[in-house]
Scaffold this active site. Structure first.
Site, PDB file in Angstrom:
ATOM      1  CD  GLU A 351      50.592  36.457  50.736  1.00 62.52           C
ATOM      2  OE1 GLU A 351      50.716  36.849  49.559  1.00 62.52           O
ATOM      3  OE2 GLU A 351      49.481  36.178  51.236  1.00 62.52           O
ATOM      4  CE1 TYR A 437      43.909  33.253  48.014  1.00 65.47           C
ATOM      5  CE2 TYR A 437      41.707  33.991  47.431  1.00 65.47           C
ATOM      6  CZ  TYR A 437      43.016  34.274  47.765  1.00 65.47           C
ATOM      7  OH  TYR A 437      43.429  35.573  47.841  1.00 65.47           O
TER       8      TYR A 437
END
Ligand code: BES
Ligand code: ZN
Length: 661
Positions: A351, A437
Site C-alpha cells: 500500500e 499482480y
C-alpha cells in the site's frame, strides 16, 4: 508580570507543539490541473463523463455523516473546466439523491439523472452556468484554470456500495458504530457526485461533521488538530457533533477519495507516519506496522521522493473486504494482517508503494490494472528486500511466481483473462488477479534482470517523476522504456518480449524464475510428505518463516484423508496459527477434503473475518462438495449480513444465494 505570563503559557506552548506533530503539515498550495489523455487506449468505458467537453478539476465537499439514516449528505461544490462551446457537464452517479443544483449565487441550474446502466449507475447531466469564472490574473500562459463552478445538494442512498455502515457489534469496542468507504473501482459515485474515472484527476477539500465522540479520517491532509474537541452543533439529535476538515492539493483520481469514522485513536510511529485504530486494537496495530518509517525510507531510496507529506494508516474492523487500500496519506488496512510478528507486512509495503505506482502515476483505463497493481507488487517486493532482507523477498517472489504458474494452468494459457492489458472485447474487470499482480511482478523482475538493476531503477524513478500526478497507459510505459532504455537495440528488444508480456496471454518464456534455493528446505519436506507421508517435525515447522509455512501448505496434495488432516493439525498446530494466511490455507485444505473437525473452526473464522480473499475461497471449497453445500448455506445465513457488499456479491454468486423477498 511578563515573566509570569510566559511561564504560565509555557505548558500551553508545549501542548501546541505536541499537537503540531499530530497536525499534518499541509503539502502546500493547490497543484496544477492535471492533463487528461485522449488516446484510444486511455478511454474509460465505465464513466458517463465526456471530459474533453467538460471536466471536474476540484471538489469541495461539505457533508454530514448520519449513522441512523446510513447516509452522507450536504453540498458538493465542483470546479469545472469546459470547452468554449460546452453547454453541460456529465457526472457519474449511482443512486445519489440530488435535491438541487445551482450556480455559486444560488440560481437554479437544470439537471437530470439518466437511466441506470447495470453496474455503472446513471449519468447526472447539469447545465453549466451562463456566468463563467473570472480567470486568475496570476496564471501563466497555457496554464489551465476552471471555467465554471456548480453547487450540488445531495444525499447518498443507505445502500451506497462505497460505504459500509458497521453496527457497534461489528467493532472491537462494541460500543460505537463505524463507517468506512471503499472507492476503487467505481464505487465513489454512490456518495460523491463527480466524474468517477481514474484519468480525470481532481484536487479536493472536505468538511465532514460526525457525532461525538467519533473521529473522522480521510485520504487528505487534516486541517488543525484531528483530536480537538471542536463541537459545532450542541444538542443535535444524535448528541453533539464535531467537524473535521481535510485538503488534498495534489490532483488525484477520484477513486482515491476515502473516509472512515469511528471510535478511533491515533498513535504516532515516527516523524512522518502514524496509525489509527480502535483503542482495543491500537497497541497491536502500532506494533505490527512498526517498520513503516523504514519502509518509507526504502521507498524513497529506491524510486524517488515521497510526495504526499505524511503517511498514516488506519486499521479497520474486520469487515473491510480487502487487505489494504492505498488511499493517499491514509492507507486503509484489514486487521487480519496482524500476526504479532510483522510476517504479513508485505501488505504495508504494497500500500505504501502505491504512493508512487498508482497514486503518482495512475492508469487512465481499468484495462491497465497491472500498471497500478503489478508495478506496485514489484515495488512491494523491493521494499521487502530492503527492510526484511533478500531471503524473505525471494521467498515472497517465489510464492508470487507459483501463484502465477498455477493461475495460468487453471485458466488456460490462451485465455484472454491472462493478458496483463485487458483486451477490448472482454470486461475491463475480467482480467484475473494473478495476471495483474503476479504477472506484473514477474514481468518487471524479468526486465530488471535483463537490463540490470541500476539502469532499470533509474528508469523507473524517472517514470514516476515524469508522469507524477498524471494518468498513464501501457503504451506510454512501453514507449518510455523503449525511448530511454532500449534505444533501438534490436537484440535487446527481442530479448525483452515486451509486447508479449503486456498484450499476450499465458507466461512468456523469458520469465525470470525464482531461485530454487529460496524454498529448498520446504520443497524437500513437501516431497518427503508426498512420497513417504513424513511430516516435518513440529519444532522445525515452528522455526519456519510464514512464507515457508505458506509454501508447504500451498504445495500439499489436493486430496488428503481424514487421518492425514488430523496428523497435520496435531503435529503442526495449524488450527492454532496466529497468522491468518496460514490459518486460511489450513481451513481451505480441510474443507475441500470434507474434514468435520474443521467446521467449527471455519465457522469462527468466517464470523470474525470479512476479507474477500479469505471468505470467498472458503465458501467455494465448501460449495464444491455435497458434504459442504449445506454447511456453506448454514454458515452464510449467519455471517452474510456482516460482510461488505463486495465480499457478499462474490459469495452470493458462488452459493447462488437469493435474497429473501
Ligand atoms: N488497490 C488494491 C485494492 C483494490 C484493487 C480494490 C482493485 C479494488 C479494486 C490494493 O492496493 C491491493 O492490491 N490490495 C491487496 C494487497 C495485497 C496484494 C498485498 C489486497 O487487498 O489483498
Ligand atoms: Zn494494490
Amino acid at each position: 508580570m511578563r515573566a509570569t505570563v510566559s511561564l504560565l503559557l509555557l505548558p500551553f506552548v508545549f501542548l501546541l507543539a505536541g499537537c503540531a506533530d499530530l497536525m499534518s503539515p499541509d503539502t502546500g498550495k493547490r497543484g496544477p490541473i492535471a492533463p487528461i489523455l485522449t488516446s484510444e487506449e486511455a478511454f474509460d468505458d465505465q464513466t458517463f463523463a465526456k471530459p474533453i467537453e467538460a471536466r471536474v478539476t476540484h471538489l469541495d465537499l461539505d457533508l454530514a455523516v448520519d449513522f441512523d439514516a446510513k447516509t452522507i449528505g450536504g453540498t458538493a461544490v465542483l470546479d469545472v473546466l469546459a470547452a468554449d462551446e460546452a453547454q453541460e457537464i456529465i457526472l457519474d452517479s449511482n443512486g445519489l439523491r440530488v435535491s438541487a443544483v445551482t450556480d455559486e449565487a444560488g440560481n437554479a441550474l437544470p439537471f437530470a439523472l439518466g437511466d441506470t446502466v447495470e453496474g455503472k449507475g446513471e449519468p447526472l447531466t447539469i447545465g453549466l452556468p451562463a456566468q463563467k469564472l473570472e480567470r486568475d490574473g496570476n496564471l501563466g500562459e497555457g496554464e489551465l484554470a476552471p471555467t465554471h463552478r456548480i453547487v450540488i445538494e445531495y444525499l447518498s442512498a443507505p445502500e451506497a456500495e462505497a460505504l459500509q455502515w458497521l453496527s457497534p457489534q461489528q467493532t472491537a469496542g462494541g460500543e460505537y458504530p463505524f463507517l468506512f468507504s471503499q472507492g476503487q473501482a467505481i464505487n465513489n459515485r454512490t456518495w460523491i457526485p463527480t466524474q468517477d474515472s481514474p484519468g480525470i484527476r481532481q484536487t479536493w477539500e472536505a468538511t465532514i461533521s460526525a457525532p461525538e465522540p467519533l473521529n473522522v479520517v480521510m485520504s487528505g491532509v487534516v486541517q488543525g488538530d484531528p483530536q480537538a474537541e471542536d463541537v459545532v452543533e450542541e444538542g443535535a439529535e444524535d448528541g453533539q457533533r464535531r467537524e473535521f476538515s481535510f485538503v488534498m492539493n495534489n490532483a488525484v483520481p477520484p477513486y482515491l477519495i476515502a473516509i472512515a469514522a469511528g471510535n478511533i485513536e491515533f498513535r504516532e510511529l515516527g516523524p512522518r507516519s502514524g496509525v489509527w485504530a480502535e483503542p482495543e486494537v491500537i497497541e497491536a496495530a502500532a506494533q505490527e506496522v512498526g517498520d513503516t518509517e523504514e519502509m518509507i525510507d526504502a521507498g524513497i531510496a529506491l524510486f524517488g521522493d515521497y510526495r504526499w507529506g505524511r503517511y498514516d494508516m488506519i486499521v479497520l474492523p474486520p469487515a473491510f473486504p480487502y487487505g489494504g487500500m492505498e488511499n493517499p496519506v491514509m492507507t486503509f488496512l484489514t486487521p487480519t494482517f496482524i500476526a504479532g510478528d510483522r510476517s504479513n507486512n508485505g501488505l504495508v509495503a504494497h500500500e505504501l508503494a502505491h504512493s508512487w505506482s498508482g497514486n503518482l502515476t495512475t492508469y487512465s483505463s481499468w484495462r491497465d490494472g497491472w500498471l497500478n497493481e503489478g508495478v506496485t507488487s514489484y515495488f512491494e517486493n523491493r521494499i521487502v528486500e530492503e527492510v526484511y532482507g533478500e531471503e524473505r523477498a525471494e521467498q515472497e517472489y517465489a510464492l508470487s511466481y507459483a501463484g502465477l504458474v498455477e493461475g495460468i494452468e487453471n485458466t488456460g494459457a490462451d485465455n484472454p483473462a491472462t493478458a496483463m492489458r485487458t483486451p477490448d472485447d472482454i470486461s475491463p474487470f475480467a482480467t484475473r488477479g494473478f495476471a495483474i499482480y503476479d504477472k506484473g511482478t514477474v514481468f518487471l523482475r524479468t526486465v530488471e534482470n535483463i537490463i540490470g538493476r541500476e539502469p532499470f531503477d533509474a528508469w523507473l524513478t524517472q517514470w514516476f517523476d515524469t508522469y507524477a500526478f498524471q494518468p498513464v497507459t501501457s503504451e506510454m510505459f512501453l514507449n518510455d522504456l523503449r525511448e530511454k532504455l532500449i534505444k533501438g537495440d534490436a537484440a535487446l528488444e527481442e530479448q525483452l518480449m515486451l509486447d508479449e508480456w503486456v498484450y499476450g496471454t499465458g507466461l512468456p518464456e523469458n520469465a525470470w524464475k525464482p531461485d530454487p534455493e529460496a524454498f529448498a528446505q520446504v520443497d524437500g519436506a513437501v516431497s518427503a510428505y508426498a512420497s513417504a507421508g513424513t511430516l516435518p517435525d513440529g519444532d522445525v515447522w515452528r522455526g519456519w518463516t510464514a512464507a515457508e509455512q505458506r509454501r508447504f501448505l500451498e504445495e500439499l496434495p489436493e486430496e488428503l484423508s481424514e487421518e492425514q488432516l488430523a496428523a497435520l493439525d496435531t503435529t503442526l498446530g495449524l488450527s492454532q496459527s496466529a497468522n491468518n494466511e496460514v490459518l486460511f490455507l489450513w481451513l481451505e485444505a480441510a474443507l475441500r477434503n470434507e474434514y468435520d473437525p474443521a467446521v467449527p473452526q471455519a465457522e469462527r473464522f468466517l464470523a470474525r473475518v470479512g476479507r474477500n480473499k479469505f471468505v470467498s475461497p472458503l465458501f467455494t471449497a465448501l460449495n464444491n462438495t455435497a458434504w459442504g453445500k449445506p454447511i456453506a448455506q448454514r454458515i452464510y445465513a449467519q455471517t452474510r449480513s456482516g460482510y461488505h457488499a463486495y465480499t457478499r456479491s462474490n459469495v452470493d454468486a458462488t452459493l447462488q444465494y437469493e435474497e429473501p423477498a
